[in-house]
Every structure is written in C-alpha cells, then in structure tokens.
Write a protein that holds these residues in place. Structure first.
Motif, PDB file in Angstrom:
ATOM      1  N   GLY A  57       0.825  -1.201   0.000  1.00  0.00           N
ATOM      2  CA  GLY A  57       0.000   0.000   0.000  1.00  0.00           C
ATOM      3  C   GLY A  57       0.860   1.251   0.000  1.00  0.00           C
ATOM      4  N   HIS A  58       1.933   1.219   0.756  1.00  0.00           N
ATOM      5  CA  HIS A  58       2.821   2.386   0.801  1.00  0.00           C
ATOM      6  C   HIS A  58       3.439   2.693  -0.548  1.00  0.00           C
ATOM      7  N   TYR A 107      -3.878   6.202   8.991  1.00  0.00           N
ATOM      8  CA  TYR A 107      -2.975   5.134   9.413  1.00  0.00           C
ATOM      9  C   TYR A 107      -1.618   5.770   9.766  1.00  0.00           C
ATOM     10  N   ASN A 162      -7.937   4.163   9.828  1.00  0.00           N
ATOM     11  CA  ASN A 162      -7.236   3.292  10.755  1.00  0.00           C
ATOM     12  C   ASN A 162      -6.675   4.180  11.865  1.00  0.00           C
ATOM     13  N   ASP A 183      -7.973   6.536   0.517  1.00  0.00           N
ATOM     14  CA  ASP A 183      -7.460   5.226   0.928  1.00  0.00           C
ATOM     15  C   ASP A 183      -8.654   4.435   1.470  1.00  0.00           C
ATOM     16  N   LEU A 237      -9.654   0.176   4.836  1.00  0.00           N
ATOM     17  CA  LEU A 237     -10.434  -0.369   5.956  1.00  0.00           C
ATOM     18  C   LEU A 237     -11.865  -0.707   5.562  1.00  0.00           C
ATOM     19  N   LYS A 284      -4.497  -5.997   3.625  1.00  0.00           N
ATOM     20  CA  LYS A 284      -5.526  -6.102   4.669  1.00  0.00           C
ATOM     21  C   LYS A 284      -6.714  -6.931   4.173  1.00  0.00           C
ATOM     22  N   MET A 344       1.684  -9.161   0.989  1.00  0.00           N
ATOM     23  CA  MET A 344       1.707  -7.711   0.878  1.00  0.00           C
ATOM     24  C   MET A 344       1.247  -7.316  -0.532  1.00  0.00           C
ATOM     25  N   ILE A 370      -3.902  -5.587  10.408  1.00  0.00           N
ATOM     26  CA  ILE A 370      -5.369  -5.618  10.484  1.00  0.00           C
ATOM     27  C   ILE A 370      -5.867  -6.388   9.264  1.00  0.00           C
TER      28      ILE A 370
HETATM   29  C1  LIG Z   1      -5.239   2.325   6.004  1.00  0.00           C
HETATM   30  C2  LIG Z   1      -3.912   1.837   5.548  1.00  0.00           C
HETATM   31  N1  LIG Z   1      -3.353   2.396   4.463  1.00  0.00           N
HETATM   32  C3  LIG Z   1      -2.131   2.003   4.024  1.00  0.00           C
HETATM   33  C4  LIG Z   1      -1.424   1.025   4.677  1.00  0.00           C
HETATM   34  C5  LIG Z   1      -0.069   0.649   4.152  1.00  0.00           C
HETATM   35  O1  LIG Z   1      -0.133  -0.546   3.465  1.00  0.00           O
HETATM   36  P1  LIG Z   1       1.058  -1.582   3.345  1.00  0.00           P
HETATM   37  O2  LIG Z   1       1.371  -2.047   4.719  1.00  0.00           O
HETATM   38  O3  LIG Z   1       0.493  -2.625   2.444  1.00  0.00           O
HETATM   39  O4  LIG Z   1       2.216  -0.837   2.723  1.00  0.00           O
HETATM   40  C6  LIG Z   1      -1.982   0.398   5.798  1.00  0.00           C
HETATM   41  C7  LIG Z   1      -1.230  -0.668   6.521  1.00  0.00           C
HETATM   42  O5  LIG Z   1      -1.426  -0.889   7.689  1.00  0.00           O
HETATM   43  C8  LIG Z   1      -3.254   0.822   6.251  1.00  0.00           C
HETATM   44  O6  LIG Z   1      -3.847   0.258   7.317  1.00  0.00           O
END
Ligand SMILES: Cc1ncc(COP(=O)(O)O)c(C=O)c1O
Lengths: 192, 427
Positions: free
Chosen positions: B87-88, B112, B159, B184, B187, B209, B218, B371
């Motif tokens: 996600g990052h 988050y 989050n 995003d 959740l 998630k 991932m 999560i």
């Molecule tokens: C709401 C939210 N956005 C982005 C991320 C980041 O995703 P990733 O851990 O897959 O890089 C997370 C991870 O906990 C998240 O909960």
C-alpha cells in the motif's frame, strides 16, 4: 441510438464487419494518439488509409496518405475522425458524396458532434462518438486487460487467441463492472 | 440499450478472470516469469511504444497481476487499476505522478500512522509537502488549500478505526480547488464503501488487509476513477504534457479516462519499480473471491464484540461507528450502510498496564501489528507501534496509554467474546 452508452454488441458488430478504414487526421508522428491507433488497427488486419492534406502523397507505415476522402480510389467501410469536433460535420458531408458511401462514421475519444451524427444516421450510417477503436478492440478482445484496464466485460468461455500476445474479437461476453462516475463526467463534459 | 450490470459478488469472483486463453485453466494461472518473448522486432517496437497492448517485463505488467488489477478496478467502479508491492508503494507512485518538488497536498490528520510517517518524513525528502486538515472540521480542508495544492488525501474509514470521513463534502472542496481527491479505502473495502461514487477521483488500497484478507501477502492498488480532467487543469505535467521519458507521449490525451493509471504504470512503476510478485497477486485474487462473505462475517462479529465490550465494567469507552450514539454513527449509515468495518479501538479504565496485561492474556487474539486478517488481532499501540512518541503525541494520535485496537476476524463470535472475557478478568 443512445450516444452516451453503446452496447458491447453494437461496437463489436462494427469492428467485426468493417475492413477498410480511412483515418482523417492521421499523424505520422509516432507519439501521437492517431499514430497509435493507426498502427494497432493496421497490425490487426484492417486496411488502413491515412487522410491528411498536409502530407498528401507521402506514406505512413507503408500506406499512401490522401489529401481528402474523395481522393481515395477504393470503397471505404468506415471513416475514423481524428479531428476537433467542429470539423466532423464537414467530414460526414464529404463521406456522403462517396459512392458507395461508408457504412460507419467513428469519432475519436474526445470528439463528439451530434449534428454530424444525426446527418450520418439519417443516411443509414452507423455512428460511434467519443470512443477510440483501438481501445474498443482491446477492450472487447480483452487485450487491454493486460494493462489493468477494466474491460467492463465478463466471460467464463476460453477466449480465442489471435496470435502471440494477441486476442480476437470473434467471441462473446457478458457486461461486467460499470464505470458510472467516469461515464457521468464524460456526459457532463460533452454537454458543455 | 439496457445491459444487465452484474452484482458485487459476481464481480468479486469473475471480473478480470476468464479461462486461460492457451490452456483453458479456469483458476488464474501464476505467470511466474520476468519477461515475455517478442514475435519480432516490430512487435517489440509496438509494445515499447505503447502502440499495442501486451506484456514486456513483469516490473511493468504481468498477466496474473493484470487480473487482480481489473478485478479491483471493477469492484471500485474505476476505469483501471495498478497493483504495487505494498500500500505504501502505491502512495509513492500516486504522488510521483501528481507532485513536483515544492508542491503541497492536503491530508486528513486521522490516517494510518504509517501514512502519517510517510507524508511527514519520507515525502519531505522529495520536497512533497503535506498540509494536515481535520476530518472532524471539513472547513479545515478548504483553509489548507493554497496555490501549490495538487491533491487532497483522506481515508474512508480511518485506521485505527472509528473515524468516518464525510467524503462527499471533501470531494466538493477538491472540485472547487481543481485538484483530484484520493481516498485510501483499505479499511472499508469496496464491499462496504465505494469512494468513487462519493466523488473520489483516485482510490488507493493496502491489499495486505481485507482484500487479500488472510494475512499472507503484501500488496497495494491504485484505482483510476476516470473522473478527473487532467488536460483542463493543465497543472499536472505527468498527465498533460509530452513526456520525455516516454518519447513525447501525452498520457491523458492518449489514454483518456484511464490516463492516470497509465501514468502510474509507465512513468512511475516502470521507473521507481515497486512491482507486486505474481504469486502475491494470485493469493490476493483468491482472497477477493470471498470478500463479500468475509466482510459480512467481519462486520457481524465486530458489531457483537463492540457491543459486548461497551458494556464491560473495566472499559471506559469504545470507538466504533456501528454503535448507536457513536459520533460517526450517522456518517457510517450514509457511507457504509452494510457495516462499519472490523477495526476499532477502546479504552481501559486502568490504563497502560491493563493494556499490556490484556494483550498478554488473550489466547485466540493474535498480538501483532496488522489488520484485516481472517484471524482476530489485537494491539496496544502505546507499548508497540506508537512507543517512540511522547505521551502528548500518543494521545493526539489516538494511541493514549489506555487504548487497545482490535481487528475482528471471522471466527465464531462467542469464542472471541469468551477470550476477551477471560483476558479482561485477568487484566
Ligand atoms: C489504512 C492503511 N493504508 C495504508 C497502509 C499501508 O499498506 P502496506 O502495509 O500494504 O504498505 C496500511 C497498513 O497498515 C493501512 O492500514
């Protein structure tokens, strides 16, 4: 014909029927959208004829460029308009003078002219506006899914292959995921 | 012409995934390959020039990953998707396509924690400057806009849970400012909420998630809503100007309403490189097939556990928008009518030590920093993820000494309640 939402069957029928396509506004520059579409459709087996008065007599990807539709010495099935919307009416009028006249007027992504469409339809032509035949071919063959695009189709049938990394339009599919928000924006922008 | 639009569960199983064209394999094959042969020099030239569709190299695209991309795009109602390693990574690619050094974007300060870090620190190195706004005061987004603003970013359900953003209101501010609105949706997942329907232009996910859903892979995803007119705004050179890194192609002009996804693929993923592994794409894809079933069970269990916890004598407060009387309950009814998600926080009257004891005493809940798993998860942020912050910063981030976060799984809810009951008794 509802020009805001074409059925997949309508588009597939056109792309499966036409053989010779004249592209008005085709560019020889290899980074222009018209070049992309021209090359792709040529590779998919369509007879492609470029029309561009600024480059008449030259060739593009081996195909002779004509100044205007009436200069083309063979019958054409479809005119693909890669010009600003305001030019579409004159191009349809020109196409109607051809004998026999083309069966399909296709206006590119971003090109829409309802007056031109009405004239073409009144003369028995099929019309598609604000779409790209390359994208539609890719979507209905599902080739475009390789770049993550929502084809808006579903199928549980094994799709026929058209060659290495090539799919075919000779298939059927059910409607898939809609893109309602994008469609709404497109309608609003074409109303302005 | 009325064509039947398939429902969510049908799309979750079918979108993007037809039988394999060469073998007829019905499950999506794992194309575990780095590269793909060209038919000829001409074919290679067409592929590299973007004049034909196809596969070149798995950093740019892969047939297994492509199924995942189309699937999530279809579920979100977007025009195209782009999967990433996490996600990052997805967030880096999005902002690479939107921002020039010195530009700003406005983000909700209820995000988050990892995103807060990424925006505050990592992005500062690129001179991409975040300006924080408060989702509980929508006017703060308007006030945060400047001539340098290029985007607005929020979560749908934030989050560590509990905060629901009034997305339609934020979308209006973005529209007036002429900037895209990024949501995003990790959740909520598209099963509970579809941000594009509420005015988002771009959706981003941590597939890690609920979409993958089994805590095994991932992944990240960018979905192009196809709603933003990059050529009209003319402030986004990656979208509306000839790109020197791609022989002068203009992305929006060439690819229309999936131009943003193409820019993310050809200008960001290609050059920055965080591609998802095809095997992860396969596992996440398999997870998505049961997304509707899992989310129903996640939400049903969470509602029951939250209600039970709220009545517990050792608990000071619960923040779950599914509870009547919660400050976000009405927003939850508007944006997530099928359920308020499966992640929430609560406070223990006895504070820090009680939190540590609780995570130590549970037997079924896993004590870990994730999560959206089939398993129920628990964390005490003050002693783990938020440990390095000062006490004041912890409270501000919603991670005060008394706070515990749960991510409720799909086990039997009575077993989850029994586990919390015994663990709280000993806390
Ligand atoms: C709401 C939210 N956005 C982005 C991320 C980041 O995703 P990733 O851990 O897959 O890089 C997370 C991870 O906990 C998240 O909960």
């Amino acid at each position: 014909m509802n020009h805001d939402a074409y059925s997949d069957g309508y588009i597939r029928g056109i792309l499966n029927t036409v053989k010779t396509i004249a592209m008005v506004g085709a560019s020889e520059r290899d980074n222009r959208p018209s070049y992309f579409a021209f090359k792709y459709l040529l590779e998919r087996g369509y007879r492609m004829i470029p029309v561009n008065p600024g480059h008449a007599g030259e060739t593009m990807l081996g195909q002779k460029i004509y100044a205007r539709l009436s200069d083309i010495p063979e019958p054409i099935d479809m005119v693909d308009i890669f010009r600003a919307s305001k030019h579409a009416l004159a191009i349809v009028q020109e196409a109607l003078l051809l004998k026999p006249h083309p069966q399909v007027i296709w206006m590119q992504l971003g090109v829409r002219n309802d007056e031109a469409a009405a004239l073409a339809e009144a003369n028995g032509m099929k019309v598609v506006m604000n779409r790209c035949p390359k994208i539609e071919y890719g979507r209905l063959s599902s080739e475009i899914a390789w770049i993550g695009v929502n084809t808006r189709t579903l199928s549980a049938k094994r799709p026929p292959i058209g060659g290495l990394q090539r799919m075919s339009l000779n298939r059927s599919s059910a409607p898939g995921g809609a893109t309602a928000a994008a469609d709404r924006v497109q309608r609003q922008e074409s109303d302005q | 012409m009325n064509e039947r639009i398939p429902g969510f569960a049908t799309l979750a199983v079918h979108a993007g995934a037809q039988p394999d064209p060469t073998t007829g394999a019905r499950a999506t094959p794992i194309y575990q390959t780095t590269s793909y042969v060209f038919e000829s020099v001409d074919h290679a030239a067409s592929l590299f020039g973007l004049q034909t569709f196809g596969n070149i190299y798995t950093r740019i695209g892969n047939p297994t990953t492509a199924v995942l991309e189309e699937r999530v795009a279809a579920l979100e109602g977007g025009t195209a998707g782009l999967a990433t390693a996490s996600g990052h990574a997805a967030q880096v690619l999005i902002f690479h396509c939107l921002l020039q050094p010195g530009d700003e974007f406005v983000a909700s300060k209820k995000l988050y924690g990892g995103s807060i870090n990424q925006f505050n620190h990592a992005f500062k190195n690129f001179n991409w400057n975040v300006v924080w706004a408060d989702p509980d005061d929508i006017s703060s987004f308007e006030k945060a806009i400047s001539p340098k603003t290029k985007a607005i970013f929020t979560e749908s359900i934030a989050n560590p849970g509990g905060v629901i953003t009034d997305m339609a209101a934020v979308a209006q501010i973005a529209r007036r400012a002429g900037v895209p609105y990024i949501v995003d949706n990790t959740l909520a997942t598209p099963y509970l909420c579809k941000p594009i329907d509420h005015g988002a232009d771009i959706v981003v996910h941590s597939l890690t998630k609920f979409l993958g859903g089994h805590g095994n892979s991932m992944g990240g995803m960018i979905v192009d809503g196809g709603t933003f007119n990059w050529s009209r705004e003319r402030r986004y050179p990656m979208l509306c100007e000839p790109r020197p890194e791609y022989h002068g192609v203009v992305m929006h002009e060439t690819f229309g309403n999936f131009g943003f996804a193409m820019a993310c693929r050809m200008l960001a993923l290609r050059d920055i490189g965080p591609a998802i592994a095809p095997f992860n794409a396969f596992l996440i894809l398999t997870g998505i097939e049961t997304l509707p079933l899992r989310m129903q069970k996640h939400c049903e269990n969470t509602q029951a556990v939250a209600e039970w916890i709220a009545a517990h004598p050792k608990v000071a407060w619960v923040s779950y928008p599914g509870l009547p009387g919660d400050r976000y309950h009405n927003l939850a009814k508007k944006y997530c009518p099928l359920g308020a998600g499966a992640v929430f926080t609560f406070g223990l009257k006895a504070g820090y030590d009680a939190g540590v004891n609780l995570v130590t005493n549970v037997q079924l809940f896993s004590h870990l920093a994730n999560i959206g798993d089939t398993r129920s998860l628990i964390i005490h942020p003050a002693s783990t993820t938020h440990r390095q912050l000062t006490d004041a910063q912890k409270v501000q981030a919603g991670a005060g000494p008394d706070v515990v976060r749960l991510s409720i799984g799909i086990e039997d809810k009575d077993d989850l309640i029994a586990d919390l009951d015994q663990a709280l008794a000993a806390a």
